[in-house]
Design an enzyme around this catalytic site. Structure first.
Site, PDB file in Angstrom:
ATOM      1  N   ASP A   1      34.279  12.848 -23.835  1.00 59.39           N
ATOM      2  CA  ASP A   1      33.306  12.104 -24.611  1.00 59.39           C
ATOM      3  C   ASP A   1      32.651  13.131 -25.539  1.00 59.39           C
ATOM      4  OD1 ASP A   1      30.975   9.432 -23.753  1.00 59.39           O
ATOM      5  OD2 ASP A   1      31.537  10.332 -25.661  1.00 59.39           O
TER       6      ASP A   1
HETATM    7  C1  GLC Z   1      29.508   8.414 -27.744  1.00 60.02           C
HETATM    8  C2  GLC Z   1      29.998   7.453 -26.693  1.00 60.02           C
HETATM    9  C3  GLC Z   1      31.469   7.183 -26.757  1.00 60.02           C
HETATM   10  C4  GLC Z   1      31.904   7.235 -28.211  1.00 60.02           C
HETATM   11  C5  GLC Z   1      31.766   8.665 -28.657  1.00 60.02           C
HETATM   12  C6  GLC Z   1      32.089   8.830 -30.145  1.00 60.02           C
HETATM   13  O1  GLC Z   1      28.536   9.254 -27.236  1.00 60.02           O
HETATM   14  O2  GLC Z   1      29.639   7.726 -25.338  1.00 60.02           O
HETATM   15  O3  GLC Z   1      31.694   5.891 -26.178  1.00 60.02           O
HETATM   16  O4  GLC Z   1      33.239   6.787 -28.354  1.00 60.02           O
HETATM   17  O5  GLC Z   1      30.472   9.204 -28.412  1.00 60.02           O
HETATM   18  O6  GLC Z   1      31.148   8.160 -30.915  1.00 60.02           O
END
Ligand code: GLC
Length: 741
Positions: free
Chosen positions: A270
């Site tokens: 993430d």
């Molecule tokens: C965010 C989210 C994830 C997302 C990523 C990119 O913090 O937790 O679901 O796809 O970052 O935006």
């Protein structure tokens, strides 16, 4: 004749020259570029041609949403995009903010909780096909979704992005979505793996959970995504398990995902979920995104070489502290992801904002909206000429596709509930509007602005007074409220503070109910909400977040052009304490330890264990027609361990119009050495039945459906079981017992 002979000879010569040239070219075409060769051969060939630096370079981001390919070998960059409900607008290279393109508006499909509420694998496939086409058209290789985290608490800010509280329903609903997205040459990235069931302290909390609960409740949907859906990538979660962050976690990523489940794709962090080079190397991370470097100041822009899997990793490889075998395994997984997507030549072109996609969004919403209550046939509302409809509530006019975190979108259009109702009401019907209450008047996210002016000068009392004044002699009143995408509502990185409706909506609803019994309350939300007024309101609809076609689909249901067929994928408890985690004080947004003390007793499993009557039960949803069920029949009353039985029931449409019924099969273990839920969802079938028609629905039951996760893994204990068949978890129409010997 001579001429003919010479022509033949010439053509034979030409053919010979061409074919050997082709053979040479074939021989020259490197294996990794030859799409006729098996994927694994191509990956190995590419790997064998790559330098150490090139192998490391493909393991981490080069911009906010892209990672490098191998330019020297003609292997393209990998482009990822949010989100689960639609394709995020293009952002600046190293920013979260949108780049301000004019050709990247998208269709917002219904939130995944609405998809789950359709209980339709057909809708899931339609969803995946449509969003996959939009991603492909926008030349994205990895779609950062879908999310399948289980709905443990009604306060989790991101429940709207997930598929409800039941592992079996979420498992069935995620597979077609994945398969159809990936047919476009776009990888899904199933998230957030795992145990990300709250937003409070999401980067810090350590999930304390027993193995049985982990395997019976929180892993199944991810397992189905990998083993049945064939997901090409999966996203590590922010939180921790056994003290290790889920983006580099030996137990969940190496032992379970890659070894036990045989996952051959790439684990993507993430954004900012990677915290340590050595752990990232050894504990299963393959592709690092969104890290703020700590080699430089936190949040350094363009600090991509300082990423944990960048220069620090290269250093360890060069000085022998890190093995090239582990590096090669990571590089293989990223190359496999690339060859399945960016490198793939025969990809479809995709499409953006097509009529088909708007139609898909509408159909999914039509099938996901849930009719919770409908006394005195308040719904559907007639279009009688001369009638007056009053619509009350901020959610009738507020855009919901902007905000809520990374799933926020820049839509080509969003039909709001009031506009949808007005458009569908037709000539001769007057539709008026009153604000009713003021909630969140903001309207922007990462540079995308709604452009709405929701400012309001009247006081709460004046707003209620004005609404009641108009409601008095309206033929029908539709209150449209619920939650929204503001922080501490349905929003990433924050949880709600309570179960109740915000902004004083309860008072508005109570007041309207007093002046007009023909009131329908429409809740726009991604979560359950408390309804202290439930006995005073005749009609209630859960409308979820339905995206671009919200107003169109809601009008379809309100006016009865579509017969509602959605059922709840979540439990609506009367009060927060009726939920397992809250009853045990196990949800603590201030603690860096999340104790899953309620264990497997999540959602309806808890309600039935404690014999608590929910406000509205898991699987509940009404129709504008009615259905009757015959007594269940069973093919045999004993089943051997590797045999199966079939449970059948006849369902009849006893009403006046065609409708779809979701027939649900739950199974209870009547005698077991461990405590088990009263019953657990094990199958469902959504069938369309004409008035007066009877449809036979049969469910094969096998041993796997009867097992629990014990100290020796999945275990089947012999003895008596009960098959329950019904229209909801609290509406069992018939049951039948059978024995496993
Ligand atoms: C965010 C989210 C994830 C997302 C990523 C990119 O913090 O937790 O679901 O796809 O970052 O935006």
């Amino acid at each position: 004749m001579k001429r003919l002979t010479s022509i033949c000879a010439l053509s034979a010569t030409i053919w010979a020259v061409l074919s050997c040239g082709q053979a040479e070219r074939k021989a020259e075409t490197p294996v990794y570029l030859d799409e006729s060769r098996p994927l694994e051969e191509r990956v190995e060939d590419a790997l064998s041609r790559m330098t150490l630096e090139e192998k490391v370079k493909i393991l981490h981001a080069q911009s906010k949403f892209s990672s490098a390919g191998v330019p020297r070998l003609g292997i393209p960059d990998l482009w990822t995009t949010d989100g689960p409900h639609g394709i995020r607008p293009e952002v600046l290279w190293d920013e979260w903010s949108q780049a301000g393109w004019t050709n990247d508006s998208c269709v917002a499909f219904p939130a995944l909780t609405c998809l789950a509420a359709t209980w339709s694998e057909e809708m899931s496939a339609l969803y995946g096909k449509s969003i996959g086409e939009e991603a492909r058209y926008r030349e994205k290789d990895v779609l950062l979704g879908p999310g399948v985290n289980i709905y443990r608490t009604p306060l989790n800010g991101r429940n709207f992005e997930y598929m409800g509280e039941d592992p079996y329903l979420a498992s069935r609903m995620v597979v077609p979505y994945i398969q159809e997205v990936q047919k476009n040459g776009v990888a899904v990235c199933v998230k957030h793996f795992a145990l990300n069931n709250q937003e409070s302290l999401r980067h810090q909390y350590d999930a304390i959970i027993d193995d049985r609960t982990l395997n019976e409740i929180y892993l199944p949907a991810f397992k189905a995504a990998v083993q049945e859906g064939g997901a090409w990538s999966i996203m590590g979660a922010y939180n921790l398990y056994k003290g290790q962050h889920l983006c580099h976690n030996q137990y969940i990523l190496n032992d379970i995902l890659k070894k036990d489940w045989g996952f051959d794709g790439a684990v993507i962090s993430d954004w900012g979920g990677c915290h340590d080079t050595d752990q990232a190397i050894t504990n299963g991370l393959d592709l690092e995104f969104g890290t703020w470097t700590d080699g430089l100041t936190m949040g350094a822009t363009n600090g991509y070489d300082a990423y944990y899997l960048a220069d620090p990793y290269l250093e360890r490889l060069r000085d022998g502290r890190a093995s090239e075998d582990v590096l090669n395994e990571k590089a293989r997984r990223v190359l496999r992801l690339n060859f399945r997507t960016a490198m793939r030549k025969d990809k479809p072109n995709g499409s953006l904002c097509s009529p088909e996609h708007y139609d898909a969004a509408r159909r999914i919403a039509d099938e996901g909206i849930v009719l919770l209550k409908n006394n005195d046939n308040v719904l559907p509302i007639s279009r009688k000429a001369g009638s007056r409809i009053l619509v009350v509530g901020e959610n009738a006019v507020k855009m919901m596709t902007v905000g809520g975190g990374s799933s926020s979108l820049k839509v080509q259009r969003e039909v709001l509930p009031l506009d949808g109702i007005r458009a569908a009401a037709g000539e001769g019907v007057t539709v008026e509007f009153e604000r009713g209450y003021v909630g969140d008047i903001s309207g922007s996210y990462n540079g995308v602005v709604t452009g709405q002016d929701l400012s309001e000068s009247r006081s709460a009392e004046e707003l209620i007074e004005d609404a009641c004044l108009k409601a008095k002699d309206a033929d029908a009143v539709i209150f449209i409220g619920g939650l929204n995408k503001a922080s501490h509502q349905d929003c990433e990185d924050s949880d709600r503070f309570g179960l109740g409706l915000p902004y004083g909506q309860d008072a508005v609803i109570e007041a309207l109910a007093k002046v007009n019994p023909r009131l329908a309350v429409v809740i726009v939300s991604g979560n359950a909400v408390a309804m202290p007024w439930v006995d005073n309101v005749n009609a209630i609809v859960e409308a979820w977040y339905c995206g671009s076609q919200s107003g169109v689909a809601l009008a379809d249901i309100i006016f009865g052009d579509v017969n509602p067929s959605g059922k709840l994928p979540i439990t609506f408890p009367v009060r927060l304490e009726d939920n397992g985690a809250h009853a045990l004080g196990a949800y603590d947004p201030t603690s860096t330890e999340a104790h899953y003390s309620e264990g497997i007793f999540v959602g309806y499993r808890w309600a039935q264990k404690k014999d608590i009557k929910p406000l509205f039960a898991f699987g509940h949803g009404l129709s504008y027609t009615t259905f009757s069920y015959s007594e269940a029949e069973i093919s045999r009353t004993t089943m051997s361990e590797n045999g199966n039985v079939t449970v059948s029931v006849n369902v009849t449409n006893t009403g006046e119009r065609e409708g779809k019924e979701i027939v649900q099969l739950y199974i209870g273990d009547d005698e077991c050495s461990v405590e088990r839920p009263v019953m657990e969802l094990k199958a469902f079938r959504k069938v369309s039945i004409k008035p007066g028609e009877t449809v036979k629905v049969s469910f094969p039951v096998n041993a796997d459906m009867l097992k629990f996760y014990g100290t020796d893994g999945w275990t089947l204990e012999k003895g008596s079981f009960t098959a329950y068949v019904g229209a909801a978890s609290d509406d069992i129409r018939t049951s039948v017992k059978f024995n496993v010997n």
